[in-house]
Write a protein that holds these residues in place. Structure first.
Motif, short mmCIF file in Angstrom:
data_model
loop_
_atom_site.label_atom_id
_atom_site.label_comp_id
_atom_site.label_asym_id
_atom_site.label_seq_id
_atom_site.Cartn_x
_atom_site.Cartn_y
_atom_site.Cartn_z
N ALA A 146 0.83 -1.21 0.00
CA ALA A 146 0.00 0.00 0.00
C ALA A 146 0.86 1.25 0.00
N ALA A 147 1.91 1.26 0.80
CA ALA A 147 2.81 2.42 0.87
C ALA A 147 3.47 2.67 -0.48
N LEU A 148 3.93 1.62 -1.14
CA LEU A 148 4.59 1.76 -2.43
C LEU A 148 3.63 2.31 -3.48
N VAL A 149 2.42 1.77 -3.53
CA VAL A 149 1.43 2.22 -4.52
C VAL A 149 1.10 3.70 -4.29
N VAL A 150 0.86 4.07 -3.05
CA VAL A 150 0.50 5.46 -2.76
C VAL A 150 1.65 6.39 -3.09
N VAL A 151 2.87 6.01 -2.75
CA VAL A 151 4.03 6.85 -3.04
C VAL A 151 4.16 7.09 -4.53
N LEU A 152 4.05 6.04 -5.33
CA LEU A 152 4.24 6.18 -6.78
C LEU A 152 3.15 7.05 -7.41
N VAL A 153 1.89 6.82 -7.03
CA VAL A 153 0.80 7.61 -7.61
C VAL A 153 0.87 9.05 -7.11
N ALA A 154 1.16 9.23 -5.84
CA ALA A 154 1.24 10.59 -5.29
C ALA A 154 2.39 11.38 -5.91
N LEU A 155 3.50 10.70 -6.20
CA LEU A 155 4.62 11.38 -6.87
C LEU A 155 4.21 11.86 -8.26
N ALA A 156 3.46 11.03 -8.98
CA ALA A 156 3.01 11.43 -10.32
C ALA A 156 2.06 12.62 -10.23
N VAL A 157 1.12 12.56 -9.30
CA VAL A 157 0.17 13.67 -9.13
C VAL A 157 0.89 14.93 -8.65
N GLY A 158 1.83 14.76 -7.71
CA GLY A 158 2.58 15.90 -7.20
C GLY A 158 3.42 16.57 -8.27
N THR A 159 4.02 15.77 -9.14
CA THR A 159 4.83 16.34 -10.23
C THR A 159 3.96 17.16 -11.17
N ALA A 160 2.82 16.62 -11.55
CA ALA A 160 1.91 17.38 -12.43
C ALA A 160 1.42 18.65 -11.74
N SER A 161 1.12 18.55 -10.46
CA SER A 161 0.64 19.71 -9.71
C SER A 161 1.71 20.79 -9.62
N TYR A 162 2.96 20.39 -9.45
CA TYR A 162 4.03 21.38 -9.35
C TYR A 162 4.14 22.19 -10.65
N TRP A 163 4.19 21.50 -11.77
CA TRP A 163 4.41 22.19 -13.04
C TRP A 163 3.18 22.94 -13.55
N LEU A 164 1.99 22.48 -13.16
CA LEU A 164 0.77 23.11 -13.65
C LEU A 164 0.26 24.22 -12.73
N VAL A 165 0.58 24.14 -11.44
CA VAL A 165 0.04 25.11 -10.48
C VAL A 165 1.14 25.85 -9.74
N GLU A 166 2.01 25.11 -9.07
CA GLU A 166 3.03 25.75 -8.23
C GLU A 166 3.99 26.61 -9.03
N TYR A 167 4.57 26.05 -10.06
CA TYR A 167 5.59 26.78 -10.80
C TYR A 167 5.05 28.04 -11.45
N PRO A 168 3.91 28.00 -12.15
CA PRO A 168 3.37 29.24 -12.72
C PRO A 168 3.11 30.31 -11.65
N ALA A 169 2.61 29.89 -10.48
CA ALA A 169 2.37 30.86 -9.41
C ALA A 169 3.67 31.46 -8.91
N SER A 170 4.73 30.65 -8.87
CA SER A 170 6.01 31.17 -8.38
C SER A 170 6.57 32.24 -9.31
#
Length: 418
Positions: A371-395
């Motif tokens: 469960a930990a491995l699955v959540v880590v992998l999916v959360a990393l993918a979502v977090g990466t997309a979130s950074y480039w689509l939301v965080e970085y433009p705001a910065s």
């Protein structure tokens, strides 16, 4: 309108010097800390919510108590200490060395903090709250509290919508406190003639800010006998500000030492790091509901994280490569996780709950590693997309606003907390 004689070009300020390799190394190491801590946060919350709390509000142990102590080692105080250290540095330099040009006006400071955390946070709160409240008005109090960062004071709703974001309430409280306390410290130090007196004043202020929350915890636990499951009592700023005070004290200490003094060799770095991490592990291992280690876990952990950060930041430059632990902190995959750590922090709990709802996580207790491995992998993918689509433009907006000439933070702004 043009002129045959070109006007004299205004003098351009010298371009900022490129950071020295040692400075870049320290920045990468702090980013590495964020990356490892963010991964630890995800694993911790999978364990915490996968196994659930027991009736007493404690985390049920894993089969191996030593592994359980490692998994349950909370890193919230590391985030608080790092955030306070980085954001207090400019005030410490202004108060102790008179470098007031390094301090941003409070409006610019708060604008940059808002740009850093609010766009992604508000988006996530609205998305997750809407999914869980499909019929209006829904739990509108929960929405209002999250949008105003006051959910940390509501015992029933403190972990609603985005559970880990109770800590963002403390971050916001710290920002507001810093723009008041920082200028006051600078002003108070102007009247002191000696550098030693200025250092002593700043240090004593940090000690007081650390002692007051520790005193509150002692009063609540030993005098009022408030159970540790009364979350606002022990999770609110009146109890947790000590972690920020430890980071502020670290900024004062390193400013007082300056660039040349107080640097330590690789052996001392290793010894301090091992001692600090060993103390943190011992706190986690010994912590049980209502005992001393549990009651004062966070003030003590903040001090130990400060020691670990001090060892990281004060190693002699020529010996930095000899510390193998720092090599891990500078590893590309670790710093890459550190870069997206805020997005990872924001989305990992909704990702975990949606995966569980879809039946994609194993249902038996023995399936925790999977469960930990699955959540880590999916959360990393979502977090990466979130950074480039939301965080970085705001910065980019925050950087465009910062045109007042104030020095940038030692580390890219922002903190990740759990």
């Amino acid at each position: 309108m043009t002129s045959l004689v070109a006007p004299e070009a205004p003098a351009r300020p010298a371009p900022p010097a490129r950071p020295a390799p040692a400075t870049r190394g320290r920045a990468l190491e702090l980013q590495g800390f964020r990356g490892l801590a963010a991964l630890s946060t995800v694993v911790f919350h999978v364990w915490q919510q996968y196994y659930r709390y027991d009736a007493a509000g404690a985390h049920p142990p894993l089969d191996n108590p030593y592994v359980g102590a490692l998994v349950s080692l909370e890193v919230i105080d590391l985030f608080f200490v790092m955030s306070a250290y980085l954001l207090t540095l400019s005030y410490a330099r202004a108060a102790i060395d008179g470098a007031e040009g390094s301090v941003r006006p409070w409006r610019v400071f708060l604008f940059r903090r808002a740009i850093r955390i609010l766009p992604l946070y508000f988006l996530a709160v609205l998305v997750v709250w809407s999914m869980r409240n499909p019929t209006l008005p829904g739990d509108w109090r929960d929405l209002v509290q999250h949008l105003t960062f006051t959910h940390v004071f509501d015992r029933g709703r403190i972990f609603y919508t985005l559970g880990p974001t109770w800590s963002l309430s403390l971050e916001v409280a710290f920002y507001l406190a810093l723009v008041v306390l920082g200028p006051l410290a600078v002003r108070a130090c102007r009247g002191l003639r000696t550098r030693r007196a200025r250092v002593a004043l700043c240090a004593s202020g940090c000690v007081a800010l650390f002692a007051l929350p520790a005193g509150w915890i002692a009063y609540a636990h030993y005098v009022r006998h408030v159970p540790h499951t009364d979350w606002p009592v022990y999770f609110g700023p009146q109890a947790r500000f000590g972690s920020f005070a430890a980071g502020m004290a670290l900024a004062v200490l390193l400013t007082a030492l300056g660039d040349g003094r107080g640097r330590i060799g690789a052996r001392w770095v290793t010894a301090l790091s091992v001692a600090a991490f060993g103390g943190l592990y011992a706190l986690s291992y010994l912590s049980a509901p209502e005992n001393f280690a549990h009651t004062f876990y966070h003030p003590l952990a903040a001090l130990l994280w400060s020691v670990l950060l001090f060892a990281t930041l004060r190693v002699r430059r020529r010996e930095r490569e000899r510390v193998r632990w720092h090599g891990l902190l500078r590893a590309r995959w670790v710093t890459a996780v550190g870069l997206i750590s805020y997005s990872l922090y924001i989305w990992h709990e909704p990702v975990m709950l949606e995966l569980d709802k879809a039946g994609l996580l194993p249902s038996s207790g023995g399936g925790f590693p999977v469960a930990a491995l699955v959540v880590v992998l999916v959360a990393l993918a979502v977090g990466t997309a979130s950074y480039w689509l939301v965080e970085y433009p705001a910065s980019l907006l925050g950087r465009a606003k910062d045109a007042g000439g104030a020095s940038r933070d030692f580390y890219p702004e922002g903190s990740t907390t759990r």
